[in-house]
Design an enzyme around this catalytic site. Structure first.
Site, PDB file in Angstrom:
ATOM      1  N   HIS A 155       0.868  -1.180   0.000  1.00  0.00           N
ATOM      2  CA  HIS A 155       0.000   0.000   0.000  1.00  0.00           C
ATOM      3  C   HIS A 155       0.903   1.228   0.000  1.00  0.00           C
ATOM      4  O   HIS A 155       1.681   1.445   0.919  1.00  0.00           O
ATOM      5  CB  HIS A 155      -0.924   0.022   1.216  1.00  0.00           C
ATOM      6  N   CYS A 156       0.805   2.020  -1.054  1.00  0.00           N
ATOM      7  CA  CYS A 156       1.690   3.173  -1.220  1.00  0.00           C
ATOM      8  C   CYS A 156       0.974   4.445  -0.775  1.00  0.00           C
ATOM      9  O   CYS A 156      -0.051   4.818  -1.364  1.00  0.00           O
ATOM     10  CB  CYS A 156       2.124   3.292  -2.686  1.00  0.00           C
ATOM     11  N   PRO A 157       1.474   5.140   0.248  1.00  0.00           N
ATOM     12  CA  PRO A 157       0.816   6.382   0.676  1.00  0.00           C
ATOM     13  C   PRO A 157       0.959   7.511  -0.341  1.00  0.00           C
ATOM     14  O   PRO A 157       0.159   8.447  -0.336  1.00  0.00           O
ATOM     15  CB  PRO A 157       1.543   6.727   1.985  1.00  0.00           C
TER      16      PRO A 157
END
Length: 367
Positions: free
Chosen positions: A125-127
């Site tokens: 999950h890439c912020p």
């Protein structure tokens, strides 16, 4: 909206809310600052209408900006692709190899993980894109990691050359002093003035460009280094035996996987561990070793406290940390409780009987 939908693929209009997050705000701000300052400084340093080189330089700048934004927005809005709610394989024999998601009330396909929904081939999950990176958007994400350092490197060269050419005739050296006269008249006056605020803005943009080149460039090489063994972030515990690895990653023709295509190979998605050392759930536990302290996962996901004797079903991990679900009692499971998060690897040991079960399963698959 029709013009925008031709540039970026939207699942629905609610996806636009992903922009209201600190990650996209910072990323788009850096892109806007570097692109704007590079275009302005290229006009000062290398006016595009005077020479062929200036025109090529200016067009390359525009090209970098368009390609970076195209891949960035598609990585954000296309999404990773999700397992249908309540999905189960057509062949019931495959269920023994799959993990069941109590939230989605369905089975997980190999290399899929739950993040609000069960994500297909989830990497992480890439912020910065405020979304997961997986099956559908992995190609766009990797292309963005490649194009961003290239574009920032080009912008950094323009910033350096602009400051050099504009300050060359304005700097005077003494025995013990260096004087910069920004009001001095230059031999060739640029179309746009280069004042003290312009110099400060260019210097600030240069720092952003160099920092982005180093940081994003390192992420790109990490991604490329994981291609040959197909071991990405969350999926690093799983092996997918497939010859066309790059074709699976760079799937430019985005298609939704059919239900019967979700099962590509049978494998166990969980490894059972027993807790041998208590852990209080601290983010950076110094008592668990220096490496565990400094190598704590850079993620918003929680840490879970452990007590000696607990059973953990691990789904992923690094050299010093692991991630998994704590096995709960029947009463806790009926109440809907779920304890899932990161914990130090040194606090657990793999269950011997689980290894034996894995070996027997692998023998059945070979036979």
């Amino acid at each position: 909206m029709k013009f925008l939908s031709g540039f970026v693929t939207f699942e629905n209009l609610h996806e636009v809310r992903r922009l209201c997050h600190w990650g996209p705000i910072i990323a788009l701000s850096v892109i806007a600052i570097c692109s704007t300052m590079a275009i302005l400084d290229s006009i000062i340093w290398y006016w595009p209408l005077d020479t062929t080189g200036g025109s090529i330089n200016f067009l390359m700048l525009i090209n970098w900006t368009v390609l970076i934004l195209y891949n960035y927005f598609n990585a954000m809005f296309v999404g990773p692709g999700y397992i249908p709610i309540g999905w189960k394989p057509e062949n019931q024999v495959d269920m023994q190899y799959l993990q069941y998601c109590r939230v989605c009330q369905g089975y997980k396909a190999p290399r899929s993980h739950h993040c609000r929904k069960c994500v297909m081939k989830m990497d992480h999950h890439c912020p910065w894109i405020n979304n997961c990176c997986g099956h559908m958007n992995h190609a766009y994400f990797t292309s963005f990691l490649l194009l961003a350092p290239l574009g920032c490197s080009h912008a950094a060269i323009i910033f350096i050359m602009t400051m050099y050419t504009q300050l060359y005739e304005r700097i005077s050296f003494g025995w013990s002093t260096v004087k910069i006269d920004m009001s001095a008249v230059r031999q060739f006056q640029p179309l746009m003035p280069f004042s003290v605020p312009a110099f400060a803005a260019t210097l600030f943009a240069l720092g952003l460009a160099l920092g982005t080149t180093i940081a994003v460039g390192m992420l790109f090489f990490i991604q490329v280094g994981s291609f040959p063994r197909f071991a990405f972030g969350i999926s690093s515990l799983h092996k997918l035996f497939c010859d066309a690895k790059f074709k699976q990653i760079f799937n430019w023709r985005i298609q939704t996987l059919k239900h019967n295509n979700l099962i590509c190979v049978g494998l166990d998605q969980q490894v059972q561990y027993q807790v041998v050392e208590d852990y209080n759930g601290a983010c950076c536990p110094l008592s668990k070793g220096i490496q565990t302290f400094f190598r704590t996962p850079c993620t918003e996901e929680p840490r879970i406290p452990l007590n000696k004797g607990d059973i953990i079903l691990a789904t992923r991990g690094t050299k010093w940390w692991m991630y998994g679900d704590k096995v709960l009692s029947e009463e806790e499971m009926k109440a809907g409780d779920r304890v899932r998060g990161w914990f130090p690897r040194r606090c657990v040991e793999k269950c011997h009987y689980d290894t034996a079960a894995n070996d027997s399963t692998s023998n059945k698959k070979v036979n």
